[in-house]
Write an enzyme that holds these catalytic residues in place. Structure first.
Site, PDB file in Angstrom:
ATOM      1  N   LYS A  26       0.829  -1.216   0.000  1.00  0.00           N
ATOM      2  CA  LYS A  26       0.000   0.000   0.000  1.00  0.00           C
ATOM      3  C   LYS A  26       0.856   1.256   0.000  1.00  0.00           C
ATOM      4  CE  LYS A  26      -2.486   2.735   3.448  1.00  0.00           C
ATOM      5  NZ  LYS A  26      -1.430   3.430   4.173  1.00  0.00           N
ATOM      6  N   CYS A 121      -5.541   8.599   8.554  1.00  0.00           N
ATOM      7  CA  CYS A 121      -5.811   8.111   9.905  1.00  0.00           C
ATOM      8  C   CYS A 121      -5.397   9.135  10.948  1.00  0.00           C
ATOM      9  CB  CYS A 121      -5.050   6.811  10.145  1.00  0.00           C
ATOM     10  SG  CYS A 121      -5.738   5.400   9.284  1.00  0.00           S
ATOM     11  N   ASP A 311       3.618   0.754  12.064  1.00  0.00           N
ATOM     12  CA  ASP A 311       2.393   0.226  11.444  1.00  0.00           C
ATOM     13  C   ASP A 311       2.107  -1.217  11.857  1.00  0.00           C
ATOM     14  OD1 ASP A 311       2.096   2.664  10.280  1.00  0.00           O
ATOM     15  OD2 ASP A 311       2.848   2.068   8.307  1.00  0.00           O
ATOM     16  N   ARG A 403      -8.858   0.306   3.581  1.00  0.00           N
ATOM     17  CA  ARG A 403      -7.895   1.242   2.996  1.00  0.00           C
ATOM     18  C   ARG A 403      -6.591   0.526   2.668  1.00  0.00           C
ATOM     19  NH1 ARG A 403      -6.349   5.627   6.649  1.00  0.00           N
ATOM     20  NH2 ARG A 403      -4.864   5.718   4.955  1.00  0.00           N
TER      21      ARG A 403
HETATM   22  N1  EPU Z   1       6.742  14.635  10.700  1.00  0.00           N
HETATM   23  C1  EPU Z   1       6.943  15.969  10.927  1.00  0.00           C
HETATM   24  N2  EPU Z   1       6.903  16.823   9.865  1.00  0.00           N
HETATM   25  C2  EPU Z   1       6.654  16.388   8.608  1.00  0.00           C
HETATM   26  C3  EPU Z   1       6.458  15.026   8.379  1.00  0.00           C
HETATM   27  C4  EPU Z   1       6.504  14.154   9.448  1.00  0.00           C
HETATM   28  O1  EPU Z   1       7.165  16.393  12.054  1.00  0.00           O
HETATM   29  O2  EPU Z   1       6.632  17.223   7.687  1.00  0.00           O
HETATM   30  C5  EPU Z   1       6.774  13.702  11.837  1.00  0.00           C
HETATM   31  C6  EPU Z   1       5.435  13.013  12.057  1.00  0.00           C
HETATM   32  O3  EPU Z   1       4.590  13.797  12.865  1.00  0.00           O
HETATM   33  C7  EPU Z   1       5.851  11.725  12.707  1.00  0.00           C
HETATM   34  C8  EPU Z   1       7.201  11.412  12.055  1.00  0.00           C
HETATM   35  O4  EPU Z   1       7.675  12.656  11.515  1.00  0.00           O
HETATM   36  O5  EPU Z   1       6.038  11.900  14.074  1.00  0.00           O
HETATM   37  C9  EPU Z   1       7.193  10.384  10.963  1.00  0.00           C
HETATM   38  O6  EPU Z   1       6.207  10.696   9.997  1.00  0.00           O
HETATM   39  P1  EPU Z   1       6.346  10.244   8.481  1.00  0.00           P
HETATM   40  O7  EPU Z   1       6.421  11.468   7.650  1.00  0.00           O
HETATM   41  O8  EPU Z   1       7.439   9.236   8.357  1.00  0.00           O
HETATM   42  O9  EPU Z   1       4.950   9.535   8.237  1.00  0.00           O
HETATM   43  P2  EPU Z   1       4.007   9.631   6.985  1.00  0.00           P
HETATM   44  O10 EPU Z   1       4.808   9.753   5.738  1.00  0.00           O
HETATM   45  O11 EPU Z   1       2.927  10.630   7.206  1.00  0.00           O
HETATM   46  C10 EPU Z   1       4.025   7.086   6.478  1.00  0.00           C
HETATM   47  C11 EPU Z   1       2.983   6.008   6.324  1.00  0.00           C
HETATM   48  C12 EPU Z   1       2.377   5.690   7.667  1.00  0.00           C
HETATM   49  C13 EPU Z   1       3.490   5.277   8.637  1.00  0.00           C
HETATM   50  C14 EPU Z   1       4.586   6.338   8.689  1.00  0.00           C
HETATM   51  C15 EPU Z   1       5.788   5.923   9.519  1.00  0.00           C
HETATM   52  C16 EPU Z   1       2.150   6.403   4.122  1.00  0.00           C
HETATM   53  C17 EPU Z   1       1.049   6.903   3.267  1.00  0.00           C
HETATM   54  N3  EPU Z   1       1.962   6.481   5.423  1.00  0.00           N
HETATM   55  O12 EPU Z   1       3.335   8.218   7.009  1.00  0.00           O
HETATM   56  O13 EPU Z   1       1.542   4.575   7.445  1.00  0.00           O
HETATM   57  O14 EPU Z   1       2.956   5.102   9.931  1.00  0.00           O
HETATM   58  O15 EPU Z   1       5.051   6.629   7.359  1.00  0.00           O
HETATM   59  O16 EPU Z   1       6.342   4.748   9.013  1.00  0.00           O
HETATM   60  O17 EPU Z   1       3.165   5.931   3.635  1.00  0.00           O
HETATM   61  C18 EPU Z   1      -0.302   3.165   7.754  1.00  0.00           C
HETATM   62  O18 EPU Z   1       0.014   2.591   6.715  1.00  0.00           O
HETATM   63  O19 EPU Z   1      -1.149   2.712   8.563  1.00  0.00           O
HETATM   64  C19 EPU Z   1       0.345   4.433   8.084  1.00  0.00           C
HETATM   65  C20 EPU Z   1      -0.176   5.290   8.938  1.00  0.00           C
END
Ligand code: EPU
Length: 436
Positions: A26, A121, A311, A403
């Site tokens: 995904k 989420c 995750d 999802r």
């Molecule tokens: N963060 C910031 N600023 C940003 C971006 C992130 O402070 O601009 C912080 C977040 O608040 C968090 C940390 O950095 O504390 C990590 O966030 P990350 O950006 O890595 O997460 P994401 O890209 O929003 C993806 C996955 C999530 C998964 C996380 C961590 C996708 C679409 N989503 O989210 O997946 O939990 O990486 O591995 O790829 C899921 O699949 O259930 C899911 C939530």
């Protein structure tokens, strides 16, 4: 795909036997599909999972003017040669966190994007400041106004730069990689995330003519190219889907061959389950999971890859709720990822949460209960717990689970689980548990 009018009914307490085939990832798909917008040609993408986040991504691509053709249930062809629209429909965007990838893709190819602030989420505060900082470093002007992100490249186009991520972020790494793929010169992303889907996106872009090196390490170098061309690409297997089914076997017991995985991606999950007394055997692209004896306690801390994935935190907690002894779970990524614990308590679990730490005192048995999914992985963890529990578990709000899990009911029924998708009146689904 099913709405809130459906729920899962699980008659648990039975071990699982047989084989489960893992679908495409995904979190790779939701990056690669927007990246197809950057391609001046036709991309054929294989091993695309049938999940609602993919359907939504394809709807967004169509709304932007891409021609989307489903070749078969897991293969899609995307022709982005005639995109003329850079404004992503608000209603579609808000439903999905990964809609932020449209900014990097549109900005990278066309020099402008208008995308509403992403949904997804509720795991606590989910800022996109690192994405914005990255785009700005490449020379873009980014404004957030009225719930929209407006990103514009200078007339001369984006320019490569060195970008240090002060926090490891999957989304910011992938987004900046996309924008940089067609910027002028060299971009260096330092302290980059290393998740398997980062490598997959880089491999996809490289197949289409990009020049990205170092994905999978914490320094990624992107040498911008003028144009990306069409090609064929196959998405990697889903690490978290595979981990979830491993957790199902660990919780319910049995002997299941999980097919079509990349075992290296599973190491962080495999080693934790082994500590808990689960037997795991690698065999090429397959992993056999055997659980005969009672689970043992352990501690888990979630971290960026190759650490234990956030995750998988709810699903491993479901297993620990049944392990002998007391375990500590430490959530290292998200502020608010224990919302499922109250639902687990309805099943007899003994879990205390204090901030980012959960203390899990294993119980001999969980008992079935009416539950309501509150996010994707929380919902998956309720399935894990329900399969192990004695009696009947009903899970409402399954749209969260859909999802990210392709044919969850079919795959689990294939290994002997008694899980059924049933229609229920809206009121019934919504009263499955109190709002608490
Ligand atoms: N963060 C910031 N600023 C940003 C971006 C992130 O402070 O601009 C912080 C977040 O608040 C968090 C940390 O950095 O504390 C990590 O966030 P990350 O950006 O890595 O997460 P994401 O890209 O929003 C993806 C996955 C999530 C998964 C996380 C961590 C996708 C679409 N989503 O989210 O997946 O939990 O990486 O591995 O790829 C899921 O699949 O259930 C899911 C939530």
């Amino acid at each position: 795909m099913y709405s809130a009018l459906y729920k899962y009914v699980i008659h648990g307490g039975k071990p699982l036997f047989g084989e489960i085939e893992i679908s495409g990832a995904k979190n790779a798909a939701v990056g690669i599909l927007p990246a197809a917008l950057m391609v001046d040609g036709v991309c054929r993408i294989e091993n695309v999972p049938q999940i609602s986040d993919v359907t939504l991504s394809l709807d967004i691509l169509s709304a932007l003017g891409a021609e989307v053709r489903l070749v078969n249930k897991n293969t899609v062809e995307i022709d982005s040669r005639h995109i003329r629209n850079f404004t992503v429909p608000d209603d579609l965007c808000r439903k999905m966190r990964a809609s932020y990838y449209l900014i990097g893709a549109l900005l990278g190819r066309f020099g402008r994007a208008q995308v509403s602030m992403p949904g997804g989420c509720n795991l606590g505060v989910r800022p996109i400041d690192l994405h914005i900082k990255g785009f700005e470093k490449l020379g873009a002007t980014v404004d957030v106004m009225g719930g929209f992100v407006y990103a514009t490249a200078p007339e001369s186009g984006l320019r490569g730069s060195t970008i240090y991520m002060d926090q490891v972020s999957v989304g910011a790494t992938m987004n900046v990689m996309m924008a940089a793929a067609m910027a002028k010169g060299l971009t260096v992303i330092e302290n980059a995330a290393k998740e398997p889907h980062i490598v997959d996106l880089a491999n996809f872009l490289n197949t289409m003519g990009a020049h990205i090196m170092g994905a999978g390490t914490d320094v990624i170098k992107v040498r911008g190219v003028e144009r990306l061309h069409g090609g064929t690409y196959s998405i990697i297997p889903d690490q978290i889907e595979a981990g979830t089914y491993m957790a199902c076997v660990a919780a319910a017991g049995g002997n299941v061959l999980i097919k079509n995985v990349i075992p290296k991606h599973m190491d962080c999950i495999t080693s934790k389950l082994e500590e808990m007394g689960v037997e795991i055997r690698e065999d090429g692209d397959n992993i056999r999971v055997i659980r005969k004896h009672h689970l043992r306690r352990t501690n888990v801390k979630t971290m960026p890859y190759p650490g234990f994935p956030t995750d998988m935190q709810p699903q491993i907690t479901a297993c620990l709720a049944l392990a002998r002894g007391t375990s500590m779970v430490n959530e290292g990524i998200w502020d608010n990822r224990y919302r499922y614990v109250d639902e687990f308590k309805r099943m007899g679990a003994r879990i205390q949460v204090d901030g980012k730490v959960a203390v899990v005192e294993g119980v001999e048995r969980l008992s079935g209960a009416p539950l309501r999914a509150c996010d994707l992985r929380a919902g998956a963890a309720m399935v894990v717990a329900g399969l192990a529990a004695k009696g009947t578990t009903e899970i409402g709000e399954i749209h969260y689970i859909e999802r990210g899990y392709d044919d969850l009911v079919g795959k689990l029924r294939g290994v002997g689980a008694e899980i059924t998708l049933i229609a229920c009146p809206d009121d019934d689904a919504n009263s499955a548990s109190s709002a608490g």
